[in-house]
Design a protein around this motif. Sequence first.
Motif, mmCIF file in Angstrom:
data_model
loop_
_atom_site.group_PDB
_atom_site.id
_atom_site.type_symbol
_atom_site.label_atom_id
_atom_site.label_comp_id
_atom_site.label_asym_id
_atom_site.label_seq_id
_atom_site.Cartn_x
_atom_site.Cartn_y
_atom_site.Cartn_z
ATOM 1 N N VAL A 261 21.574 -21.933 -0.677
ATOM 2 C CA VAL A 261 22.800 -22.591 -1.116
ATOM 3 C C VAL A 261 22.543 -24.069 -1.364
ATOM 4 O O VAL A 261 21.916 -24.750 -0.549
ATOM 5 C CB VAL A 261 23.913 -22.440 -0.054
ATOM 6 N N LEU A 262 23.045 -24.564 -2.499
ATOM 7 C CA LEU A 262 23.172 -25.993 -2.741
ATOM 8 C C LEU A 262 24.653 -26.324 -2.637
ATOM 9 O O LEU A 262 25.476 -25.777 -3.386
ATOM 10 C CB LEU A 262 22.641 -26.369 -4.119
ATOM 11 N N PHE A 263 25.007 -27.201 -1.715
ATOM 12 C CA PHE A 263 26.400 -27.476 -1.335
ATOM 13 C C PHE A 263 26.682 -28.957 -1.556
ATOM 14 O O PHE A 263 25.953 -29.810 -1.038
ATOM 15 C CB PHE A 263 26.585 -27.102 0.132
ATOM 16 N N VAL A 264 27.736 -29.283 -2.324
ATOM 17 C CA VAL A 264 28.104 -30.670 -2.593
ATOM 18 C C VAL A 264 29.562 -30.865 -2.210
ATOM 19 O O VAL A 264 30.452 -30.162 -2.714
ATOM 20 C CB VAL A 264 27.898 -31.037 -4.077
ATOM 21 N N SER A 265 29.833 -31.824 -1.330
ATOM 22 C CA SER A 265 31.200 -32.117 -0.889
ATOM 23 C C SER A 265 31.921 -32.974 -1.920
ATOM 24 O O SER A 265 31.311 -33.818 -2.591
ATOM 25 C CB SER A 265 31.162 -32.851 0.460
ATOM 26 N N GLY A 266 33.238 -32.758 -2.051
ATOM 27 C CA GLY A 266 34.037 -33.538 -2.988
ATOM 28 C C GLY A 266 35.456 -33.735 -2.498
ATOM 29 O O GLY A 266 35.884 -33.113 -1.525
ATOM 30 N N ASP A 267 36.187 -34.582 -3.199
ATOM 31 C CA ASP A 267 37.582 -34.859 -2.821
ATOM 32 C C ASP A 267 38.567 -34.287 -3.826
ATOM 33 O O ASP A 267 39.739 -34.649 -3.850
ATOM 34 C CB ASP A 267 37.801 -36.366 -2.653
ATOM 35 N N ARG A 268 38.080 -33.387 -4.701
ATOM 36 C CA ARG A 268 38.967 -32.757 -5.671
ATOM 37 C C ARG A 268 38.440 -31.365 -6.011
ATOM 38 O O ARG A 268 37.279 -31.040 -5.760
ATOM 39 C CB ARG A 268 39.072 -33.603 -6.939
ATOM 40 N N PHE A 269 39.298 -30.574 -6.581
ATOM 41 C CA PHE A 269 38.962 -29.228 -7.041
ATOM 42 C C PHE A 269 38.261 -29.358 -8.387
ATOM 43 O O PHE A 269 38.859 -29.813 -9.368
ATOM 44 C CB PHE A 269 40.247 -28.414 -7.152
ATOM 45 N N ALA A 270 36.965 -29.002 -8.451
ATOM 46 C CA ALA A 270 36.159 -29.229 -9.660
ATOM 47 C C ALA A 270 35.382 -27.959 -10.011
ATOM 48 O O ALA A 270 34.191 -27.860 -9.724
ATOM 49 C CB ALA A 270 35.219 -30.406 -9.455
ATOM 50 N N ASN A 272 33.438 -24.896 -12.152
ATOM 51 C CA ASN A 272 32.587 -24.637 -13.318
ATOM 52 C C ASN A 272 32.218 -23.150 -13.293
ATOM 53 O O ASN A 272 31.054 -22.788 -13.122
ATOM 54 C CB ASN A 272 31.325 -25.502 -13.298
ATOM 55 N N PRO A 273 33.201 -22.280 -13.458
ATOM 56 C CA PRO A 273 32.941 -20.848 -13.285
ATOM 57 C C PRO A 273 32.027 -20.253 -14.345
ATOM 58 O O PRO A 273 31.373 -19.238 -14.089
ATOM 59 C CB PRO A 273 34.344 -20.232 -13.347
ATOM 60 N N GLU A 274 31.978 -20.848 -15.524
ATOM 61 C CA GLU A 274 31.175 -20.255 -16.592
ATOM 62 C C GLU A 274 29.697 -20.186 -16.235
ATOM 63 O O GLU A 274 28.964 -19.337 -16.732
ATOM 64 C CB GLU A 274 31.371 -21.040 -17.900
ATOM 65 N N ARG A 275 29.241 -21.084 -15.373
ATOM 66 C CA ARG A 275 27.834 -21.117 -14.982
ATOM 67 C C ARG A 275 27.619 -20.575 -13.578
ATOM 68 O O ARG A 275 26.571 -20.782 -12.970
ATOM 69 C CB ARG A 275 27.297 -22.537 -15.094
ATOM 70 N N GLY A 276 28.616 -19.866 -13.059
ATOM 71 C CA GLY A 276 28.450 -19.234 -11.761
ATOM 72 C C GLY A 276 28.495 -20.192 -10.592
ATOM 73 O O GLY A 276 28.061 -19.848 -9.487
ATOM 74 N N VAL A 277 29.017 -21.411 -10.806
ATOM 75 C CA VAL A 277 29.177 -22.365 -9.705
ATOM 76 C C VAL A 277 30.430 -22.004 -8.929
ATOM 77 O O VAL A 277 31.468 -21.676 -9.510
ATOM 78 C CB VAL A 277 29.266 -23.804 -10.246
ATOM 79 N N HIS A 278 30.342 -22.055 -7.599
ATOM 80 C CA HIS A 278 31.494 -21.779 -6.754
ATOM 81 C C HIS A 278 32.237 -23.076 -6.451
ATOM 82 O O HIS A 278 31.609 -24.075 -6.079
ATOM 83 C CB HIS A 278 31.069 -21.153 -5.430
ATOM 84 N N ALA A 279 33.549 -23.062 -6.599
ATOM 85 C CA ALA A 279 34.393 -24.196 -6.219
ATOM 86 C C ALA A 279 35.344 -23.710 -5.134
ATOM 87 O O ALA A 279 36.227 -22.888 -5.399
ATOM 88 C CB ALA A 279 35.167 -24.728 -7.423
ATOM 89 N N PHE A 280 35.155 -24.204 -3.911
ATOM 90 C CA PHE A 280 35.908 -23.736 -2.753
ATOM 91 C C PHE A 280 36.572 -24.906 -2.030
ATOM 92 O O PHE A 280 36.200 -26.065 -2.218
ATOM 93 C CB PHE A 280 34.976 -23.033 -1.754
ATOM 94 N N CYS A 281 37.507 -24.580 -1.163
ATOM 95 C CA CYS A 281 38.040 -25.558 -0.223
ATOM 96 C C CYS A 281 36.985 -25.870 0.831
ATOM 97 O O CYS A 281 36.239 -24.978 1.264
ATOM 98 C CB CYS A 281 39.285 -25.020 0.476
ATOM 99 N N HIS A 282 36.922 -27.133 1.257
ATOM 100 C CA HIS A 282 36.079 -27.492 2.389
ATOM 101 C C HIS A 282 36.844 -27.150 3.671
ATOM 102 O O HIS A 282 37.993 -26.716 3.646
ATOM 103 C CB HIS A 282 35.735 -28.975 2.329
ATOM 104 N N ALA A 283 36.186 -27.347 4.793
ATOM 105 C CA ALA A 283 36.793 -26.989 6.077
ATOM 106 C C ALA A 283 37.750 -28.047 6.596
ATOM 107 O O ALA A 283 38.396 -27.831 7.623
ATOM 108 C CB ALA A 283 35.691 -26.747 7.114
ATOM 109 N N LEU A 284 37.841 -29.188 5.898
ATOM 110 C CA LEU A 284 38.699 -30.293 6.339
ATOM 111 C C LEU A 284 39.805 -30.538 5.323
ATOM 112 O O LEU A 284 39.607 -30.318 4.119
ATOM 113 C CB LEU A 284 37.867 -31.562 6.531
ATOM 114 N N PRO A 285 40.966 -31.011 5.750
ATOM 115 C CA PRO A 285 42.082 -31.235 4.824
ATOM 116 C C PRO A 285 41.709 -32.212 3.710
ATOM 117 O O PRO A 285 40.988 -33.192 3.932
ATOM 118 C CB PRO A 285 43.173 -31.829 5.736
ATOM 119 N N GLY A 286 42.180 -31.904 2.495
ATOM 120 C CA GLY A 286 41.977 -32.808 1.374
ATOM 121 C C GLY A 286 40.557 -32.850 0.853
ATOM 122 O O GLY A 286 40.203 -33.766 0.104
ATOM 123 N N ARG A 287 39.735 -31.893 1.221
ATOM 124 C CA ARG A 287 38.347 -31.850 0.759
ATOM 125 C C ARG A 287 38.053 -30.484 0.133
ATOM 126 O O ARG A 287 38.537 -29.454 0.602
ATOM 127 C CB ARG A 287 37.372 -32.090 1.911
#
Length: 491
Positions: A261-270, A272-287
């Motif tokens: 897994v390559l995992f990158v944290s962010g502060d928004r929902f971003a 890219n489903p066309e390339r098989g990238v997963h966009a999920f909620c983080h374990a903390l609020p607002g992430r």
Amino acid sequence: MHLGIDLGTSGVKAVLIDDSQALIAQATAPLEVHRPHPLWSEQDPEDWWTATISAIADLKSAHPQAMAAVRAIGLSGQMHGATLLDRNDRVLRPAILWNDGRSGAECAELERRAPSLRAVTGNRAMPGFTAPKLLWVAAHEPDVFAATAKVLLPKDYLRLRMTGDHASDLSDSAGTLWLDVGARAWSPAMLEATGLSESHMPRLFEGSQPTGTLRPDIAAAWGVPPGTLVAAGAGDNAAGAVGVGVVAPGTAFLSLGTSGVLFVSGDRFAPNPERGVHAFCHALPGRWHQMSVILSAAASLTFAARLTGCADEATLLREAEDHPPDIGSLVFLPYLSGERTPHNDPAAKGVVFGLTHDTSRGALARAVLEGVAFALRDGLDALEEAGTSVGRLLVIGGGARSALWGRILASALDRPLDYPAGAEVGPAFGAARLARLAETGEDPETVCRPLPVRAGIDPDPALAEAMSRRHRLFRRLYGDLKDTFRDSNDA
């Protein structure tokens, strides 16, 4: 004291940490995966509970005073597994796991039924996710589907046994394809597309929130205080991120476990489903976070050791270390369970290309390490195509113990790698941190600090050059074989 329990694919790990976040003790109990048919991958939920009891019993036996001081418990677990329960919470069939590939046709059907799927969930329908599994059950085991009253993720089945609650966290639930990931809530449209409703789902919590308390009989058996809080916790990757301090936007890690897994944290929902990238909620609020996922990382090394009759993975790694970097045209495609990012291809197969009479076990082992690195590079490229910037990577998971693999990865990814001290504890440590947050309500940034770095590996231009031809061949081979993979499943 805080307790973290991680339900992995190969075992359950439990860790105890004190108020300074020092590791007091850890215990593990093994699990087996059952593959009754090609593409299938299942486990009996009762085995999860038995392994959990075993790991906790070991902690209680060795550290009874520390267990008696536990104030909260956090849960982490393998994602996407479909645990089907009847109205009396009895398990209806073995759980269908994250690396099960049987529901390829159901993925296409789900996207047909729910045209907004990618926009709502941030992901493509893939066989590993939970929702297509339920369509498969509805089509092939209709009596089981009709009797299903609740669908729980693996770690949340442990929670049910521990507390009696049907509850889950947002990071794990984001991997079901039933969640509106941007809104952090169940999607009625996605549930309806699989013939379910919100009544079939657990209640949702942020990972750092308490979901209930330990049942009195369980607390007594485990040697922890009555009323001990149980935190919502996280899916294994989000929990691993919390454990190593990858919570600030832009921070990232590479996990070398059964999967990669390559995992990158962010502060928004971003997404890219066309390339098989997963966009999920983080374990903390607002992430939120993005992930690229390959299904067989360390699992490829285990496979190679078994295939070649090697005593164990460590021995195979030593033979790879002893072999020169030049392995000719020997290339390994690590698609032993199909693949996710970027191919979303459950029909893909593992391939060893370029064998000759002179191929040694050490050369084959080195090809396996390179093949996993090349697959991860494909995932990194998919992340960056979506505008995600990835710099230094923290490395966690069992594969992080190999310095050779680190050199290969750093050179293939063209990124420096940092190895945090204590990262081998993995998601269980993150679960314990989430338990602390649920109990204290502290600022997550204060608790979820990055771990100190014990070592670093920089890219090696000479090694990158030595691998470059095989990397090009790796990519060409998948393109050449893609249709053959699919046709071979129909043969």
